[in-house]
Design a protein around this motif. Structure first.
Motif, PDB file in Angstrom:
ATOM      1  N   SER A 187      -3.590  17.240  -1.596  1.00  0.00           N
ATOM      2  CA  SER A 187      -4.194  15.830  -2.532  1.00  0.00           C
ATOM      3  C   SER A 187      -2.822  14.916  -1.091  1.00  0.00           C
ATOM      4  O   SER A 187      -3.166  13.744  -1.283  1.00  0.00           O
ATOM      5  N   THR A 188      -2.115  15.263  -0.678  1.00  0.00           N
ATOM      6  CA  THR A 188      -1.251  15.163   0.864  1.00  0.00           C
ATOM      7  C   THR A 188      -2.465  14.044   2.093  1.00  0.00           C
ATOM      8  O   THR A 188      -2.773  13.260   2.383  1.00  0.00           O
ATOM      9  N   ALA A 193       3.010   7.083  -7.035  1.00  0.00           N
ATOM     10  CA  ALA A 193       1.154   6.902  -7.936  1.00  0.00           C
ATOM     11  C   ALA A 193       1.914   8.075  -8.629  1.00  0.00           C
ATOM     12  O   ALA A 193       2.595   8.997  -8.386  1.00  0.00           O
ATOM     13  N   GLU A 229       2.447   1.386  -3.650  1.00  0.00           N
ATOM     14  CA  GLU A 229       1.402   2.243  -4.166  1.00  0.00           C
ATOM     15  C   GLU A 229       1.502   3.705  -4.455  1.00  0.00           C
ATOM     16  O   GLU A 229       1.349   4.064  -5.207  1.00  0.00           O
ATOM     17  N   GLN A 230       1.176   3.842  -2.650  1.00  0.00           N
ATOM     18  CA  GLN A 230       0.553   5.313  -2.698  1.00  0.00           C
ATOM     19  C   GLN A 230       2.437   6.500  -3.495  1.00  0.00           C
ATOM     20  O   GLN A 230       1.935   7.480  -3.403  1.00  0.00           O
ATOM     21  N   SER A 231       2.800   5.155  -3.320  1.00  0.00           N
ATOM     22  CA  SER A 231       4.753   6.672  -3.286  1.00  0.00           C
ATOM     23  C   SER A 231       5.219   6.411  -4.769  1.00  0.00           C
ATOM     24  O   SER A 231       5.309   7.957  -4.908  1.00  0.00           O
ATOM     25  N   ARG A 262      -5.266  12.590   0.169  1.00  0.00           N
ATOM     26  CA  ARG A 262      -4.466  11.072   0.368  1.00  0.00           C
ATOM     27  C   ARG A 262      -4.140  10.466  -0.953  1.00  0.00           C
ATOM     28  O   ARG A 262      -3.551   9.685  -0.567  1.00  0.00           O
ATOM     29  N   LYS A 263      -4.039  10.553  -2.068  1.00  0.00           N
ATOM     30  CA  LYS A 263      -3.407  10.912  -3.032  1.00  0.00           C
ATOM     31  C   LYS A 263      -2.144  10.571  -3.250  1.00  0.00           C
ATOM     32  O   LYS A 263      -0.975  10.017  -3.700  1.00  0.00           O
ATOM     33  N   GLN A 264      -0.641  11.255  -2.405  1.00  0.00           N
ATOM     34  CA  GLN A 264       0.228  11.211  -2.157  1.00  0.00           C
ATOM     35  C   GLN A 264       0.577  11.333  -0.886  1.00  0.00           C
ATOM     36  O   GLN A 264       0.052  11.525   0.287  1.00  0.00           O
ATOM     37  N   ASP A 265       1.639  10.976  -0.593  1.00  0.00           N
ATOM     38  CA  ASP A 265       2.755  10.468   0.541  1.00  0.00           C
ATOM     39  C   ASP A 265       3.078  12.028   1.470  1.00  0.00           C
ATOM     40  O   ASP A 265       2.676  13.073   0.901  1.00  0.00           O
ATOM     41  N   GLY A 308       0.904  -0.950  -0.202  1.00  0.00           N
ATOM     42  CA  GLY A 308      -0.312  -0.123  -0.074  1.00  0.00           C
ATOM     43  C   GLY A 308       1.035   0.989   0.015  1.00  0.00           C
ATOM     44  O   GLY A 308       0.457   2.576  -0.561  1.00  0.00           O
TER      45      GLY A 308
END
Length: 257
Positions: free
Chosen positions: A156-157, A143, A139-141, A161-164, A136
């Protein structure tokens, strides 16, 4: 003035420091400087930093005899003291593949002129960590997201929660980094420091682009203080009272390679 500044905190991590500095010397791109901040370290990190700097002037050792009371203050003082900070900055680098900085230079040249954050990709290794947690995070990191502007970056963070919020997986405009740290608290944060740092940085950033096709960051999840395991009440109280010092040797957890 060099293109890149690499900020390297050193506390009780002499085991990794030599390899870190050697990896910088091995870079195919030579226009960089490295600020080595030895934070009252009980090992021989100061000797290593001083020795390497005596042979290569691109290394700038900043030796502190006393331990800084807060890691944020640690970086803040480095940025404020070093007036000749360069165009772009990396934080907490340990070791890198030989063309890492060259690839970042090309990424800068291919980006819009107003880019002040470049997010790059990572490889993750779990140390006694659940596979689904590792997958997980990876995948996020990694993207590949569209460019974000102004408030879209922080949204977005922390909202979407789209990016780390990993501060080590990004290249920054040095002006952005310097101004952001100047606005940060001097207080010690026992946990979540990277989230706080990115909160302040992202609230000031104007344009972030994603180059996660460049796998430049290696992260060991579960090594050091990074984990998903619960902590005891006793340990939490101890950290809250500031009796357990944050250890900048966590840079051993991650590396450019």
């Amino acid at each position: 003035m060099p293109l890149f500044s690499v900020i390297i905190p050193a506390y009780n991590n002499a085991e990794y420091l030599g390899k870190c500095l050697q990896s910088l010397q091995n870079q195919t791109f030579h226009d960089w400087e490295a600020l080595i901040v030895v934070d009252g370290s009980p090992d021989n990190a100061a000797d290593i930093a001083t020795s390497v700097a005596s042979q290569d002037q691109r290394f700038i050792p900043l030796i502190k005899k006393k331990i800084m009371r807060a890691p944020i203050l640690h970086v803040k003082q480095v940025l404020s003291m070093h007036q000749a900070i360069t165009c772009f900055s990396l934080m907490l680098m340990t070791s890198s593949k030989k063309n890492a900085l060259q690839e970042l230079k090309i990424a800068i040249q291919a980006s819009a002129p107003d880019i002040d954050v470049i997010h790059f990709g990572m490889e993750l290794f779990g140390i006694d960590m659940p596979k689904d947690v590792c997958n997980g995070m990876l995948e996020q990191s990694n993207a590949q997201l569209p460019d974000a502007h102004n408030e879209e970056i922080i949204q977005s963070t922390f909202a979407e929660r789209k990016q780390d919020w990993r501060v080590l997986q990004r290249l920054y405009s040095s002006d952005l980094l310097k101004n952001a740290f100047a606005n940060m608290t001097d207080s010690r944060l026992g946990r979540g420091q990277d989230a706080y740092e990115w909160l302040v940085i992202s609230s000031s950033a104007k344009h972030e682009t994603f180059r996660n096709d460049l796998i430049l960051y290696r992260y060991y999840l579960g090594r050091g203080i990074t984990n998903v395991q619960p902590i005891s009440g006793e340990k939490m109280v101890k950290e809250r009272k500031g009796l357990q010092r944050w250890n900048p040797s966590r840079i051993s957890v991650c590396k450019f390679f």
